[in-house]
Design an enzyme around this catalytic site. Structure first.
Site, PDB file in Angstrom:
ATOM      1  N   ASN B 263       4.351  -1.243   6.595  1.00 42.45           N
ATOM      2  CA  ASN B 263       3.295  -0.952   5.636  1.00 42.45           C
ATOM      3  C   ASN B 263       2.516   0.308   5.991  1.00 42.45           C
ATOM      4  O   ASN B 263       1.462   0.558   5.436  1.00 42.45           O
ATOM      5  CB  ASN B 263       2.312  -2.129   5.561  1.00 42.45           C
ATOM      6  CG  ASN B 263       2.974  -3.368   5.016  1.00 42.45           C
ATOM      7  OD1 ASN B 263       3.505  -3.362   3.917  1.00 42.45           O
ATOM      8  ND2 ASN B 263       2.958  -4.438   5.798  1.00 42.45           N
ATOM      9  N   HIS B 265       0.788   0.839   8.482  1.00 41.06           N
ATOM     10  CA  HIS B 265      -0.431   0.526   9.207  1.00 41.06           C
ATOM     11  C   HIS B 265      -0.058   0.226  10.646  1.00 41.06           C
ATOM     12  O   HIS B 265       1.080  -0.112  10.938  1.00 41.06           O
ATOM     13  CB  HIS B 265      -1.121  -0.697   8.614  1.00 41.06           C
ATOM     14  CG  HIS B 265      -1.727  -0.411   7.303  1.00 41.06           C
ATOM     15  ND1 HIS B 265      -1.024  -0.503   6.123  1.00 41.06           N
ATOM     16  CD2 HIS B 265      -2.976  -0.010   6.971  1.00 41.06           C
ATOM     17  CE1 HIS B 265      -1.825  -0.169   5.128  1.00 41.06           C
ATOM     18  NE2 HIS B 265      -3.000   0.128   5.603  1.00 41.06           N
ATOM     19  N   CYS B 300      -6.230  -0.145  10.250  1.00 37.20           N
ATOM     20  CA  CYS B 300      -6.191   1.092  11.034  1.00 37.20           C
ATOM     21  C   CYS B 300      -4.934   1.862  10.684  1.00 37.20           C
ATOM     22  O   CYS B 300      -3.828   1.320  10.722  1.00 37.20           O
ATOM     23  CB  CYS B 300      -6.224   0.719  12.508  1.00 37.20           C
ATOM     24  SG  CYS B 300      -5.917   2.061  13.617  1.00 37.20           S
TER      25      CYS B 300
END
Lengths: 356, 356
Positions: B263, B265, B300
C-alpha cells in the site's frame, strides 16, 4: 576474488563430488553409492529421516507414509543422487514490496536459507553458520566474495517457488555455489544465481587455504554444473565509484540492531536495501531489477555509518551486452567516516511494462 | 481506541460467529453446519481442496493421499469447526537476531501472514490486503489500533511453530483478532497476542462504521475466546512521552524503499525496529523482550523522517504488576518535523539469564 575483504554472514556450504559428470547424466557416478543409510559417496552422513522415496514426479514429492511431519515440507531434501539440495517456499505477505512481488532481498534471503539447510542436511555442519565440522575445529568460516543473480520474473504473495542449490570447487581455494529458482507450478526457471566463497579465520580475520581435511569433507558434494552459462555470466570487474563518478550519494545510512545477524555483523542481504537507497525513485517504481552483481570487500558492524553511491550515467549498452538491460547502474556502499569500501555492485533494470 | 490515527498496512480479517460459546465447547453451535462443501455456517465459501481429514492428532496433520502439494503445508488450514485458522512455520536463518532466536519482528510478521491467509482461505477476500469483498466494494480497509504480544519463549532457527488465529467483535464497530503460537514439537504455548481493528475509507482516510453487509460477512466467523486472559491483558493507556519525559531520543530514522508495503505505506511491523533503536544497547543484548504493546496513531509514508523516544526510568514495578517484568519502558515513535505521534509503545524485559 584474490584479495577482497569480506562479510562473514553468508557462511556456507557443501555438496557432492561429481566433477566432470555431464549435467544430464543419469544414474550414479562410478564408485559413488547412494543409500538411505549412513555411508553415502564415501562420507558418513547424519540425516533426518525423510519420507521422500524418489523422483517419480517432477518435483520429487512422493509420500510413503500416512502421517507427515510439517518439518519435512518446511525444510528441504536432496535430489539427483544427493548432488542437489531442493527446498520449496511460499512467498509471504511481508516479503513482497510496493509492487506486490517478492523483492530482491527476499530472493537473496531464500537463497541463503537453502544454502544453510543444504549444509545442515549434509551432516557436515559444525557449530557455525554454514561451517563444516573440520572448519569449526579450526575456527574457520566461509565468507562470500561475489554473488550474481539474474531474475527473469518476480513472484507474488502466495506463489510457491522451488530452489535448487549445489556446489563445486573454484580455483585453488574457493568454492562456487549456484542456485536455480523455479516457479513450482509451471517449473519455469525464474531466477539463476552463482556465488564465490573463500575461507577465513574467524579470530585473525585472515584468509586461509582450504585445509586438506576440509577439502575431503567437501569434495564428495561437488558437481560440475553451471546455473548461469558462461556466456551469460557477469564476470567483469565492477568499477570503483568516487565522489566524482557517482552522481547520487545517500549518506547517513545507519544499520539498526535488527540488521545484525547471529555473528553480530550486518547480514549480507541487508546491503541490498542500502544500495537501492541511492537509486532514483522513478527507477525503483517503474523498472524491475533483472540482474545484480555484488562484490563484497569488507565486513560491517553496527556502529558504522554508511554511504550509498550510484552512478548517474544510465549506461544502457556498454557492459550489459549479454544481459540486454534497459538501464545499468554501478554502485558503491562505503563507510561514511573513512570511505572504506564495503560492497561494489552492478545492477540491470528493465521497464516493468516490458518485463513482468 | 476511540479517536486514534492509524497505519493501514495490517489490514485484515474474518472468522466465524460463535459468540458466547465457551472456549472448550465441543461440537458445532446450534444452527451452524460444518461441511466440506460450499455452504458453511450460512456463508458461501470458496476453498482450496485440502488433504487434511480431521483432527485425529494434536496438530490435525493427517494425510489421505499419496501425492501432496507443498502448498498444502506451506499455507494453513481451518481447524475447530473452521473457527480457528492454523498455520505452521519453520523459523528461517534470516529471521533470527544476534542472539540466534527469532526476533519480535519475525513473530509479528508471522502473525500478519497467518491473519491474511485466514481471510484468503475463508473465501471472503476482496481485492485488498485482508479486506472482505463487501469492504472492497465500499473502498474500506482494516486498520489496526492496538496490538499486545506476550512472549514466553523465543524459538531458534529451524524450530517449527504452529500459529492459531481467530476473530471476534469488539465494541460497536471494532474487531478483535487473537493469536496463539505453540512450539510444534512440545505443543507448549510460547506466545499470546491480541489486537483491535477498525474500518477506514481508503480514499477519505476517515473511520467508518461497519456496514451491515460487512457485519454479515464477518459474523459467522466470530468466536468468543481470549488468547490472553483478561487479568493478564495490558489494557492500560500508554503515556505520551515528551522531550522532557524521554531520556533517550534517536533522531534521523529514515524509512527505506524496502520498508514500504503493497500500500506504499510503512509496514506496521517495521515500527518495532525503530522503537528498539532508542533502547539502551545493554538491554537489547542482555534482556528478552517479553511483552510489547503498540498503540498505532498515524500512518507513515516513505518521505517522513522519524524520531524514536524511550523513557529512561526503568520502571520495574508500577504498571507491570500482572506481567512480572525485570524492566519496563515507555516509547514513542513520532515524525521528526512536526512531532506528530505515529506509535506509542510499552515494552517489558526480562534478564536472559532468567528467561530462556
Amino acid at each position: 576474488m584474490a584479495k577482497a575483504g569480506f562479510s562473514c554472514s553468508w557462511h556456507m556450504i557443501t555438496a557432492k563430488k561429481r566433477s566432470f559428470y555431464a549435467i544430464a547424466s543419469a544414474g550414479n557416478p562410478p564408485g559413488l553409492e547412494m543409500r538411505d543409510g549412513k555411508m553415502v559417496n564415501g562420507i558418513h552422513v547424519k540425516e533426518t529421516p525423510s519420507p521422500y522415496i524418489g523422483n517419480t514426479n517432477p518435483s520429487g514429492l512422493v509420500i510413503d507414509s500416512n502421517v507427515v511431519e510439517p518439518q519435512t515440507f518446511l525444510l528441504g531434501r536432496f535430489v539427483e543422487d544427493r548432488f542437489v539440495y531442493r527446498q520449496t517456499f511460499s512467498i509471504r505477505s511481508y516479503e513482497i514490496g510496493p509492487d506486490k512481488t517478492a523483492t530482491m532481498e527476499t530472493l537473496m534471503n531464500l537463497l541463503q536459507e537453502t544454502a544453510l539447510n543444504h549444509v545442515t542436511s549434509s551432516g557436515l555442519a559444525g557449530d557455525g553458520f554454514g561451517a563444516t565440522r573440520e572448519m569449526s575445529l579450526r575456527k574457520l568460516i566461509w565468507v562470500v566474495t561475489r554473488i550474481h543473480v539474474q531474475v527473469q520474473r518476480y513472484n507474488c504473495w502466495g506463489d510457491v517457488v522451488e530452489i535448487d542449490t549445489w556446489v563445486d570447487a573454484t580455483g585453488k581455494n574457493g568454492m562456487r555455489r549456484d542456485w536455480i529458482i523455479r516457479d513450482y507450478k509451471t517449473q519455469e526457471i525464474i531466477t539463476r544465481a552463482t556465488s564465490t566463497w573463500v575461507i577465513m579465520n574467524r579470530e585473525t580475520r585472515k584468509l586461509s587455504k582450504i585445509p586438506g581435511e576440509v577439502r575431503e569433507e567437501l569434495q564428495p558434494f561437488y558437481i560440475n554444473r553451471l546455473a548461469i552459462p558462461a556466456e551469460h555470466n557477469d564476470v567483469e570487474k565492477i568499477d570503483k565509484l568516487t565522489d566524482e563518478s557517482a552522481g547520487r550519494i545517500q549518506s547517513g545510512l545507519a544499520p539498526r540492531w535488527s540488521d545484525m545477524d547471529a555473528n553480530q555483523h550486518v547480514n549480507n542481504v541487508k546491503y541490498i536495501g542500502w544500495i537501492l537507497e541511492s537509486v532514483p525513485m522513478h527507477v525503483l517504481e517503474h523498472y524491475n531489477l533483472t540482474s545484480m552483481t555484488l562484490e563484497y570487500r569488507r565486513e560491517c558492524r553496527q556502529s558504522s555509518l554508511l554511504e550509498s553511491l550510484t552512478s548517474t550515467s544510465e549506461d544502457s549498452n556498454s557492459n550489459s551486452s549479454n544481459r540486454k538491460a534497459d538501464m545499468e547502474y554501478t554502485h558503491l556502499l562505503r563507510m561514511q567516516a573513512d570511505k572504506a569500501e564495503i560492497v561494489r555492485a552492478r545492477t540491470d533494470w528493465k521497464s516493468k511494462l516490458k518485463h513482468k
